[in-house]
Motif scaffolding. Sequence first.
Motif, PDB file in Angstrom:
ATOM      1  N   ARG A  74     -24.219 -30.326 -31.622  1.00 56.91           N
ATOM      2  CA  ARG A  74     -22.991 -29.878 -32.297  1.00 56.91           C
ATOM      3  C   ARG A  74     -22.099 -31.102 -32.371  1.00 56.91           C
ATOM      4  NH1 ARG A  74     -21.328 -23.801 -30.280  1.00 56.91           N
ATOM      5  NH2 ARG A  74     -23.435 -22.972 -30.336  1.00 56.91           N
ATOM      6  N   LEU A 140     -22.832 -26.260 -23.984  1.00 54.36           N
ATOM      7  CA  LEU A 140     -21.533 -26.751 -24.448  1.00 54.36           C
ATOM      8  C   LEU A 140     -21.080 -27.829 -23.484  1.00 54.36           C
ATOM      9  CD1 LEU A 140     -20.182 -23.193 -25.270  1.00 54.36           C
ATOM     10  CD2 LEU A 140     -21.107 -24.893 -26.861  1.00 54.36           C
ATOM     11  N   LEU A 149     -11.609 -25.365 -30.461  1.00 50.73           N
ATOM     12  CA  LEU A 149     -12.050 -24.416 -31.490  1.00 50.73           C
ATOM     13  C   LEU A 149     -10.883 -23.528 -31.862  1.00 50.73           C
ATOM     14  CD1 LEU A 149     -15.508 -23.109 -30.138  1.00 50.73           C
ATOM     15  CD2 LEU A 149     -15.000 -25.180 -31.452  1.00 50.73           C
ATOM     16  N   HIS A 152     -11.350 -17.242 -33.357  1.00 54.16           N
ATOM     17  CA  HIS A 152     -12.370 -16.674 -34.244  1.00 54.16           C
ATOM     18  C   HIS A 152     -13.086 -15.511 -33.570  1.00 54.16           C
ATOM     19  CE1 HIS A 152     -14.704 -19.372 -31.659  1.00 54.16           C
ATOM     20  NE2 HIS A 152     -15.808 -18.736 -32.040  1.00 54.16           N
ATOM     21  N   ASP A 154     -17.220 -14.384 -33.725  1.00 57.91           N
ATOM     22  CA  ASP A 154     -18.396 -15.145 -34.137  1.00 57.91           C
ATOM     23  C   ASP A 154     -18.974 -14.691 -35.470  1.00 57.91           C
ATOM     24  OD1 ASP A 154     -18.205 -16.782 -31.978  1.00 57.91           O
ATOM     25  OD2 ASP A 154     -20.079 -16.162 -31.032  1.00 57.91           O
ATOM     26  N   ASN A 179     -22.014 -17.358 -21.077  1.00 58.82           N
ATOM     27  CA  ASN A 179     -21.812 -18.746 -20.660  1.00 58.82           C
ATOM     28  C   ASN A 179     -22.159 -18.832 -19.186  1.00 58.82           C
ATOM     29  OD1 ASN A 179     -20.849 -19.522 -23.149  1.00 58.82           O
ATOM     30  ND2 ASN A 179     -18.751 -19.935 -22.469  1.00 58.82           N
ATOM     31  N   LEU A 188     -13.068 -21.358 -22.112  1.00 57.59           N
ATOM     32  CA  LEU A 188     -13.128 -20.196 -23.002  1.00 57.59           C
ATOM     33  C   LEU A 188     -11.851 -19.376 -22.836  1.00 57.59           C
ATOM     34  CD1 LEU A 188     -14.816 -18.296 -24.890  1.00 57.59           C
ATOM     35  CD2 LEU A 188     -15.705 -17.225 -22.800  1.00 57.59           C
ATOM     36  N   HIS A 235     -11.507 -15.095 -29.749  1.00 56.66           N
ATOM     37  CA  HIS A 235     -11.632 -16.129 -28.715  1.00 56.66           C
ATOM     38  C   HIS A 235     -11.572 -17.520 -29.317  1.00 56.66           C
ATOM     39  CE1 HIS A 235     -15.855 -15.755 -30.107  1.00 56.66           C
ATOM     40  NE2 HIS A 235     -16.107 -16.939 -29.566  1.00 56.66           N
ATOM     41  N   TYR A 239     -10.766 -27.581 -24.946  1.00 56.78           N
ATOM     42  CA  TYR A 239     -11.552 -28.514 -24.145  1.00 56.78           C
ATOM     43  C   TYR A 239     -10.722 -29.669 -23.635  1.00 56.78           C
ATOM     44  CZ  TYR A 239     -14.967 -25.767 -26.712  1.00 56.78           C
ATOM     45  OH  TYR A 239     -15.664 -24.719 -27.249  1.00 56.78           O
ATOM     46  N   ARG A 245     -18.073 -31.091 -18.573  1.00 57.09           N
ATOM     47  CA  ARG A 245     -18.401 -29.703 -18.883  1.00 57.09           C
ATOM     48  C   ARG A 245     -19.874 -29.632 -19.224  1.00 57.09           C
ATOM     49  NH1 ARG A 245     -17.364 -25.303 -23.734  1.00 57.09           N
ATOM     50  NH2 ARG A 245     -17.232 -23.528 -22.328  1.00 57.09           N
ATOM     51  N   HIS A 249     -25.115 -21.836 -22.797  1.00 54.41           N
ATOM     52  CA  HIS A 249     -24.542 -20.862 -23.740  1.00 54.41           C
ATOM     53  C   HIS A 249     -25.721 -20.119 -24.360  1.00 54.41           C
ATOM     54  CE1 HIS A 249     -21.484 -19.530 -26.606  1.00 54.41           C
ATOM     55  NE2 HIS A 249     -22.103 -20.073 -27.628  1.00 54.41           N
TER      56      HIS A 249
HETATM   57  O1  LIG Z   1     -16.701 -23.203 -25.612  1.00 54.48           O
HETATM   58  C1  LIG Z   1     -16.838 -21.991 -25.475  1.00 54.48           C
HETATM   59  O2  LIG Z   1     -17.072 -21.474 -24.376  1.00 54.48           O
HETATM   60  C2  LIG Z   1     -16.704 -21.086 -26.675  1.00 54.48           C
HETATM   61  C3  LIG Z   1     -17.685 -21.427 -27.735  1.00 54.48           C
HETATM   62  C4  LIG Z   1     -17.504 -20.613 -28.976  1.00 54.48           C
HETATM   63  O3  LIG Z   1     -16.562 -19.899 -29.120  1.00 54.48           O
HETATM   64  C5  LIG Z   1     -18.469 -20.704 -30.056  1.00 54.48           C
HETATM   65  O4  LIG Z   1     -19.443 -21.470 -29.946  1.00 54.48           O
HETATM   66  O5  LIG Z   1     -18.280 -19.983 -31.065  1.00 54.48           O
END
Ligand SMILES: O=C(O)CCC(=O)C(=O)O
Length: 314
Positions: A74, A140, A149, A152, A154, A179, A188, A235, A239, A245, A249
């Motif tokens: 990512r 992650l 982030l 949102h 998902d 997680n 999160l 959510h 970061y 970290r 996930h």
């Molecule tokens: O970093 C996180 O724990 C959340 C990740 C998340 O919301 C996502 O990948 O859509």
Amino acid sequence: MATAVEPPTAPTNHTTARATATPSPYAAARAALSRDGFVVLPAHLFLSIDLPALRAAASTLTVAARAGHWPYIRTLPKQFPPWPSDASLGVWGVQHLLHPSNPSHTIFARSYFDAELLKYVAALIDCEEEELTMELYNMLVRPDRAFALRWHRDDILASATEEEEMDRLARPAWHAQWNLALYDDASLVVVPGSHKRARTPEERAADPYEPHLPGQKVVQLKAGEVVFYNNNILHRGVYDEGRERMTLHGSIGTARAGKERARNVLQHGVGEWAAEDDFGHLEAGMRARARAMREKLVELGRSSWEVGFYSKDE
Ligand SMILES: O=C(O)CCC(=O)C(=O)O
């Protein structure tokens, strides 16, 4: 508020437990997930989760990913797939831990197919363990520079109307998402209960990176703890690029899920390699479970080849 669930005195099948007067730990976790949209489970429940081995494997793979030697990443500043495979953009996630070309994929597989974890997954989805389908296992990691982030859900677009939100939220998720923190993690942020309702006018009007939505909660995980959460809870991820970290996930689905779920899973590219992995290094019982769950994923790919995907970044 979601609370840590105490361990079972003797593991029981969730269907048996449902008939008893005192809720089993599985039923308690399901009730908490249903009420709050997330539930934190203690590390000691999951005997196959070997933190030192996982940390070592996670660190090796993350170093490879940042150096451009692991193409499944990512990258910054993109929130949703697909991500360009260019580590020089900066990395915030490492994908496909179970890919057979990852030399440590068996170490990650032991945590993904942990017998107790799968019991919780089946209970949370409300299906039989035999119906579970392998989905995604990613990691992650600390982003290479400042990054967060936006708020949102998902699989509901931010542009969805109230009716569209409610229509999707009323349907079963048919999967469980979690997680698992390898190091203490407070990244999160969720709005408890928002998985059951449309956004309020204030949430709709808020800046996508609004630091404080009413009722929001930072999910605090100690190393080894697992949070299961409804992926359509409102959510975000916040970061700290200066703090380690490594949080696994994962998601697991069920054969009952339809094409909508297939799109969500297959957009991550897992269909391209899942058939290659025979989990030959796992112990016999776990290997059989893993192969059965992998087969269901391969079948999902075969029957859903036309799903395509949309990107929420656009
Ligand atoms: O970093 C996180 O724990 C959340 C990740 C998340 O919301 C996502 O990948 O859509």
